[in-house]
Design a protein around this motif. Structure first.
Motif, PDB file in Angstrom:
ATOM      1  N   PRO A  80      -2.981  22.924   3.203  1.00 22.30           N
ATOM      2  CA  PRO A  80      -2.106  23.601   2.245  1.00 22.30           C
ATOM      3  C   PRO A  80      -0.672  23.661   2.746  1.00 22.30           C
ATOM      4  O   PRO A  80      -0.418  23.937   3.920  1.00 22.30           O
ATOM      5  CB  PRO A  80      -2.726  24.994   2.138  1.00 22.30           C
ATOM      6  CG  PRO A  80      -4.188  24.763   2.413  1.00 22.30           C
ATOM      7  CD  PRO A  80      -4.211  23.700   3.482  1.00 22.30           C
ATOM      8  N   GLY A  81       0.246  23.366   1.845  1.00 14.66           N
ATOM      9  CA  GLY A  81       1.662  23.351   2.197  1.00 14.66           C
ATOM     10  C   GLY A  81       2.227  21.962   2.419  1.00 14.66           C
ATOM     11  O   GLY A  81       3.449  21.784   2.404  1.00 14.66           O
ATOM     12  N   ASP A  82       1.360  20.959   2.620  1.00 18.19           N
ATOM     13  CA  ASP A  82       1.843  19.592   2.809  1.00 18.19           C
ATOM     14  C   ASP A  82       2.489  19.071   1.528  1.00 18.19           C
ATOM     15  O   ASP A  82       1.957  19.260   0.422  1.00 18.19           O
ATOM     16  CB  ASP A  82       0.695  18.653   3.193  1.00 18.19           C
ATOM     17  CG  ASP A  82       0.259  18.806   4.639  1.00 18.19           C
ATOM     18  OD1 ASP A  82       1.023  19.403   5.426  1.00 18.19           O
ATOM     19  OD2 ASP A  82      -0.845  18.331   4.977  1.00 18.19           O
ATOM     20  N   LYS A  83       3.609  18.393   1.680  1.00 16.50           N
ATOM     21  CA  LYS A  83       4.264  17.749   0.545  1.00 16.50           C
ATOM     22  C   LYS A  83       3.708  16.332   0.397  1.00 16.50           C
ATOM     23  O   LYS A  83       3.664  15.580   1.381  1.00 16.50           O
ATOM     24  CB  LYS A  83       5.782  17.717   0.746  1.00 16.50           C
ATOM     25  CG  LYS A  83       6.403  19.097   0.779  1.00 16.50           C
ATOM     26  CD  LYS A  83       7.905  19.047   1.010  1.00 16.50           C
ATOM     27  CE  LYS A  83       8.498  20.443   1.039  1.00 16.50           C
ATOM     28  NZ  LYS A  83       9.975  20.412   1.277  1.00 16.50           N
ATOM     29  N   VAL A  84       3.308  15.988  -0.821  1.00 19.12           N
ATOM     30  CA  VAL A  84       2.576  14.736  -1.016  1.00 19.12           C
ATOM     31  C   VAL A  84       2.995  14.037  -2.317  1.00 19.12           C
ATOM     32  O   VAL A  84       3.596  14.635  -3.210  1.00 19.12           O
ATOM     33  CB  VAL A  84       1.046  14.981  -1.064  1.00 19.12           C
ATOM     34  CG1 VAL A  84       0.545  15.531   0.258  1.00 19.12           C
ATOM     35  CG2 VAL A  84       0.676  15.921  -2.213  1.00 19.12           C
ATOM     36  N   THR A  85       2.645  12.767  -2.382  1.00 15.89           N
ATOM     37  CA  THR A  85       2.649  12.017  -3.629  1.00 15.89           C
ATOM     38  C   THR A  85       1.281  11.369  -3.758  1.00 15.89           C
ATOM     39  O   THR A  85       0.512  11.337  -2.793  1.00 15.89           O
ATOM     40  CB  THR A  85       3.781  10.975  -3.665  1.00 15.89           C
ATOM     41  OG1 THR A  85       3.834  10.372  -4.962  1.00 15.89           O
ATOM     42  CG2 THR A  85       3.562   9.886  -2.631  1.00 15.89           C
ATOM     43  N   VAL A  86       0.979  10.865  -4.943  1.00 17.22           N
ATOM     44  CA  VAL A  86      -0.390  10.416  -5.223  1.00 17.22           C
ATOM     45  C   VAL A  86      -0.374   9.044  -5.898  1.00 17.22           C
ATOM     46  O   VAL A  86       0.412   8.799  -6.817  1.00 17.22           O
ATOM     47  CB  VAL A  86      -1.123  11.435  -6.128  1.00 17.22           C
ATOM     48  CG1 VAL A  86      -2.501  10.910  -6.538  1.00 17.22           C
ATOM     49  CG2 VAL A  86      -1.269  12.767  -5.400  1.00 17.22           C
ATOM     50  N   ASP A  87      -1.244   8.158  -5.409  1.00 19.37           N
ATOM     51  CA  ASP A  87      -1.471   6.871  -6.065  1.00 19.37           C
ATOM     52  C   ASP A  87      -2.508   7.091  -7.161  1.00 19.37           C
ATOM     53  O   ASP A  87      -3.664   7.400  -6.868  1.00 19.37           O
ATOM     54  CB  ASP A  87      -1.986   5.855  -5.039  1.00 19.37           C
ATOM     55  CG  ASP A  87      -2.131   4.459  -5.615  1.00 19.37           C
ATOM     56  OD1 ASP A  87      -2.037   4.310  -6.849  1.00 19.37           O
ATOM     57  OD2 ASP A  87      -2.357   3.520  -4.831  1.00 19.37           O
ATOM     58  N   PRO A  88      -2.142   6.937  -8.427  1.00 18.62           N
ATOM     59  CA  PRO A  88      -3.097   7.206  -9.515  1.00 18.62           C
ATOM     60  C   PRO A  88      -4.149   6.124  -9.685  1.00 18.62           C
ATOM     61  O   PRO A  88      -5.095   6.282 -10.438  1.00 18.62           O
ATOM     62  CB  PRO A  88      -2.195   7.287 -10.746  1.00 18.62           C
ATOM     63  CG  PRO A  88      -1.040   6.413 -10.418  1.00 18.62           C
ATOM     64  CD  PRO A  88      -0.808   6.559  -8.937  1.00 18.62           C
ATOM     65  N   ASN A  89      -3.986   5.013  -8.979  1.00 16.67           N
ATOM     66  CA  ASN A  89      -4.855   3.850  -9.118  1.00 16.67           C
ATOM     67  C   ASN A  89      -5.937   3.874  -8.043  1.00 16.67           C
ATOM     68  O   ASN A  89      -5.655   4.082  -6.863  1.00 16.67           O
ATOM     69  CB  ASN A  89      -3.989   2.588  -8.991  1.00 16.67           C
ATOM     70  CG  ASN A  89      -4.797   1.328  -8.907  1.00 16.67           C
ATOM     71  OD1 ASN A  89      -5.794   1.164  -9.599  1.00 16.67           O
ATOM     72  ND2 ASN A  89      -4.375   0.416  -8.027  1.00 16.67           N
ATOM     73  N   ILE A  90      -7.185   3.655  -8.427  1.00 14.55           N
ATOM     74  CA  ILE A  90      -8.285   3.637  -7.461  1.00 14.55           C
ATOM     75  C   ILE A  90      -9.378   2.705  -7.958  1.00 14.55           C
ATOM     76  O   ILE A  90      -9.621   2.584  -9.166  1.00 14.55           O
ATOM     77  CB  ILE A  90      -8.856   5.064  -7.241  1.00 14.55           C
ATOM     78  CG1 ILE A  90      -9.785   5.091  -6.035  1.00 14.55           C
ATOM     79  CG2 ILE A  90      -9.546   5.594  -8.499  1.00 14.55           C
ATOM     80  CD1 ILE A  90     -10.179   6.497  -5.607  1.00 14.55           C
ATOM     81  N   GLY A  91     -10.001   1.999  -7.032  1.00 13.23           N
ATOM     82  CA  GLY A  91     -11.112   1.121  -7.384  1.00 13.23           C
ATOM     83  C   GLY A  91     -12.446   1.803  -7.154  1.00 13.23           C
ATOM     84  O   GLY A  91     -12.514   2.924  -6.632  1.00 13.23           O
ATOM     85  N   CYS A  92     -13.521   1.104  -7.524  1.00 12.26           N
ATOM     86  CA  CYS A  92     -14.860   1.682  -7.339  1.00 12.26           C
ATOM     87  C   CYS A  92     -15.298   1.636  -5.886  1.00 12.26           C
ATOM     88  O   CYS A  92     -16.175   2.386  -5.464  1.00 12.26           O
ATOM     89  CB  CYS A  92     -15.872   0.951  -8.225  1.00 12.26           C
ATOM     90  SG  CYS A  92     -16.252  -0.742  -7.676  1.00 12.26           S
ATOM     91  N   GLY A  93     -14.700   0.707  -5.106  1.00  8.86           N
ATOM     92  CA  GLY A  93     -15.028   0.599  -3.688  1.00  8.86           C
ATOM     93  C   GLY A  93     -16.227  -0.265  -3.384  1.00  8.86           C
ATOM     94  O   GLY A  93     -16.588  -0.420  -2.210  1.00  8.86           O
ATOM     95  N   ALA A  94     -16.866  -0.843  -4.394  1.00 10.78           N
ATOM     96  CA  ALA A  94     -18.099  -1.598  -4.152  1.00 10.78           C
ATOM     97  C   ALA A  94     -18.101  -3.005  -4.738  1.00 10.78           C
ATOM     98  O   ALA A  94     -18.915  -3.823  -4.327  1.00 10.78           O
ATOM     99  CB  ALA A  94     -19.290  -0.820  -4.717  1.00 10.78           C
TER     100      ALA A  94
END
Length: 346
Positions: A80-94
């Motif tokens: 908690p408190g970390d400043k972040v950004t997020v990649d909205p793209n994700i694969g299934c991984g398989a």
């Protein structure tokens, strides 16, 4: 919490009250949203021309930065408190694509599981995301700058796809929205000076002056006039940021031998373009499609650090901030072209 939801059935946006999401999985992170952008893709979604969740309303927004509020039991790299950004793209991984390092091609993930398009997004005060989509910000990148991480990640991937671009080559950018302006910024940062920007909206051409790059700024009509007067008025690299078929077709005729036509702008799924296969062959032209990639975010953070306030200043880029409740005004100003981008500030 407040959120802006979209219903494809009604093609309508509404400001609603929703419960703050809770961390229910060990690998989840709850983020308090600081900034969330409105993308051109978002406008296509609200017009019903880009695929999204069909059956029920959902919260839009895939470009965002924020502060970690809570983490799951198996999250050790964030607190908690970390400043972040997020990649909205994700694969299934398989699947084959994920295992080949190309999760953006994944048929079960990729664009079909994108945050803010097929999952609830960040036009809200809080959002729950998976740990592997979160990136901690270096100290010298602000939350205000980091909301641009997702579009710049697309540029970082695109740079790899169209490289090399040699300093001294003639480059044409079609469109002076925020994507065109970010291309202008990155090209200038990399030492390019022989760059022309074509944009039909004169307000946006005026906004572009604020970046102080000295690049040539023209309307599409001026572009045509110059080529008619001088058949050698050609370009080595053309980057389309408009998704406008007539503009792309005209740009094809402006390519030098060995030139590259890079399609970055999102065209309508129904759009078709017509080009000469003979000219394509005789000039040895490359047409390169550009999209997104999950593994470009580390490069993106490096670009954000290098660009700094010189290139990421909101006023210079033509970006305007709005409260979430002003979503209708934000979209209206963006469509009019009086600004290059709208960003919600929480």
């Amino acid at each position: 919490m407040e959120a802006v939801e979209f219903s494809l059935k009604n093609k309508s946006l509404h400001l609603v009250q929703k419960p703050i999401p809770e961390v229910t999985e060990p690998n989840q992170i709850l983020i308090k949203v600081a900034y969330a952008g409105i993308c051109g893709t978002d406008l296509h979604i609200t017009e019903g021309t880009f695929p999204c969740i069909k059956d029920e309303p959902f919260t839009m927004g895939h470009e965002f930065s924020g502060i970690v509020e809570d983490v799951g039991s198996e999250v050790f790299d964030f607190k908690p408190g970390d400043k972040v950004t997020v990649d909205p793209n994700i694969g299934c991984g398989a699947c084959h694509y994920c295992n080949s390092g190309e999760p953006h091609y994944c048929n079960r993930g990729g664009i079909s599981s994108y945050i803010g398009i097929f999952k609830d997004g960040a036009w809200a005060q809080y959002i729950n995301v998976l740990q592997r989509q979160v990136h901690k910000l270096p100290h010298d990148i602000t939350l205000e700058q980091a909301v641009l991480a997702e579009p710049i990640s697309c540029l970082a991937h695109s740079w790899d796809r169209i490289a090399p671009i040699t300093v001294g080559q003639k480059i044409l950018i079609l469109g002076a929205g925020v994507i065109g302006n970010l291309w202008v910024s990155i090209l200038h940062l990399q030492g390019h000076r022989r760059v022309t920007v074509s944009e039909p909206n004169v307000n946006r051409l005026e906004l572009l002056k604020r970046l102080e790059t000295g690049f040539d700024r023209v309307t599409p009509d001026q572009l045509k006039e110059r080529h008619e007067k001088n058949p050698d008025y050609l370009f080595d690299v053309i980057i389309d940021c408009s998704g406008c078929v007539p503009a792309i077709e005209h740009a094809f005729s402006l390519l030098n031998k060995g030139g590259k036509l890079c399609l970055f702008g999102m065209a309508s799924p129904q759009a078709k373009m017509s080009i000469s296969p003979l000219e394509l062959s005789m000039k040895e032209i490359q047409i390169i499609g550009l999209f997104l990639n999950q593994f470009s975010f580390p490069k993106t953070l490096g670009l954000l650090e290098s660009m700094g306030d010189r290139y990421l200043n909101y006023d210079s880029l033509g970006i305007k901030t709005f409260a979430l409740k002003e979503y209708r005004q934000a979209i209206e100003e963006l469509k009019k072209g009086s600004i290059s981008k709208a960003v919600f500030k929480f």
